[in-house]
Design an enzyme around this catalytic site. Sequence first.
Site, PDB file in Angstrom:
ATOM      1  N   GLU A 198       3.789   5.323  11.720  1.00 50.30           N
ATOM      2  CA  GLU A 198       4.870   4.588  10.965  1.00 50.30           C
ATOM      3  C   GLU A 198       5.782   4.668   9.908  1.00 50.30           C
ATOM      4  O   GLU A 198       7.238   4.322  10.353  1.00 50.30           O
ATOM      5  CB  GLU A 198       3.820   4.454   9.209  1.00 50.30           C
ATOM      6  N   ASP A 213       3.682  -1.966   6.573  1.00 49.52           N
ATOM      7  CA  ASP A 213       2.547  -2.757   6.894  1.00 49.52           C
ATOM      8  C   ASP A 213       2.641  -4.174   7.201  1.00 49.52           C
ATOM      9  O   ASP A 213       2.697  -4.774   7.779  1.00 49.52           O
ATOM     10  CB  ASP A 213       1.144  -1.929   6.296  1.00 49.52           C
ATOM     11  N   GLU A 242       0.293  -1.144   0.084  1.00 50.19           N
ATOM     12  CA  GLU A 242      -0.085  -0.017  -0.230  1.00 50.19           C
ATOM     13  C   GLU A 242       0.979   1.153   0.237  1.00 50.19           C
ATOM     14  O   GLU A 242       1.768   1.804   0.621  1.00 50.19           O
ATOM     15  CB  GLU A 242      -0.758  -0.343   1.435  1.00 50.19           C
ATOM     16  N   HIS A 299       2.470   4.836   0.927  1.00 52.33           N
ATOM     17  CA  HIS A 299       2.280   5.055   2.288  1.00 52.33           C
ATOM     18  C   HIS A 299       2.941   6.952   2.350  1.00 52.33           C
ATOM     19  O   HIS A 299       3.769   7.046   3.239  1.00 52.33           O
ATOM     20  CB  HIS A 299       3.190   4.837   2.933  1.00 52.33           C
ATOM     21  N   GLU A 343      -7.349  -2.277   7.908  1.00 45.09           N
ATOM     22  CA  GLU A 343      -8.573  -2.554   6.490  1.00 45.09           C
ATOM     23  C   GLU A 343      -8.672  -3.782   7.287  1.00 45.09           C
ATOM     24  O   GLU A 343      -9.824  -4.641   6.241  1.00 45.09           O
ATOM     25  CB  GLU A 343      -8.156  -1.654   5.636  1.00 45.09           C
ATOM     26  N   HIS A 357      -2.096   8.003   9.072  1.00 39.26           N
ATOM     27  CA  HIS A 357      -2.285   6.807   7.754  1.00 39.26           C
ATOM     28  C   HIS A 357      -0.414   6.787   7.196  1.00 39.26           C
ATOM     29  O   HIS A 357      -0.223   8.197   6.509  1.00 39.26           O
ATOM     30  CB  HIS A 357      -2.510   6.429   6.521  1.00 39.26           C
ATOM     31  N   HIS A 365      -2.443  -3.372   9.410  1.00 34.28           N
ATOM     32  CA  HIS A 365      -2.374  -2.616   8.169  1.00 34.28           C
ATOM     33  C   HIS A 365      -4.260  -3.029   8.774  1.00 34.28           C
ATOM     34  O   HIS A 365      -5.003  -3.917   8.758  1.00 34.28           O
ATOM     35  CB  HIS A 365      -2.460  -3.603   6.801  1.00 34.28           C
TER      36      HIS A 365
HETATM   37 ZN   LIG Z   1       0.375   0.984   6.967  1.00 32.44          ZN
END
Ligand SMILES: [Zn+2]
Length: 268
Positions: free
Chosen positions: A180, A42, A31, A33, A120, A175, A118
């Site tokens: 992170e 992630d 994903e 970032h 989701e 995010h 992650h």
């Molecule tokens: Zn992330």
Amino acid sequence: MVALAELDWITYQQAVSAEDAIIFLPIGALEQHGPHMSMNPDVLIPQAIAEGASELLKNAMVAPPIAYGYKSQQQSGGGNHLPGTTSLDGITLTQTVRDIIKEFARHGARKIVMMNGHFENSMFLVEGIDLAIRELGWAGIDDINVMILSYWDFVDDKTIERLYPDGFTGWAIEHGGVLETSLMLYLYPHLVDMDKVVDHPPAKFPPYDMFPVDPELTPASGTLSSAKNASREKGEILMSVCVDGIARSVSEKFQSNLPASAPSIGAA
Ligand SMILES: [Zn+2]
């Protein structure tokens, strides 16, 4: 730290049959970032935390991570429309998790820790666990226990106050932000370029989602808050809070051998 995939099968068979053997399974996503970071935090962060936590436990192995996850949502990951973000359908993730748990159980594993990186993924992981436990029950295996956690839930209020002196806007909006980016600066500095951080105010969303998404609602950077205040030092604090807290919880549920004061953890 024992990397499950690096064992030969005879050694693995002995390890998995040992009393209190634990398998950590990190689950992430591919994903975007933001422009300042690679697309795999992630995956890398929960893997590093699993490795750190396994060091503090006995008979713990870390399985290869699931490197793809459920579709990025706009209010927690910028949205699935962004290039690079490469996602699984919910049913695919659910069944992948179900299959892997059933395989570990077939080998004799009875204690599994799913380490989510992650947001989701969450309910699809729960569904995979539920289906696996149900089907294993039909096969007469009724003594399997699975713990599921998302590492950021181990960051306590005191640490949040210390790391976010200007106020904390919540994990979803993090995010590509301070959490992170700091962890990546600590663990994998070559995958972060702080010169490319886009400093923007936290993303604002209405209290509902629309599909298809309105791409305008996602900041152009793809991050939902600024990583400007990220640092290696914050990453080190976050790493030790997560590793210690998770090792303690796993120990309480699955073993009872954790030293009173866990040694601090080095970089992966
Ligand atoms: Zn992330």
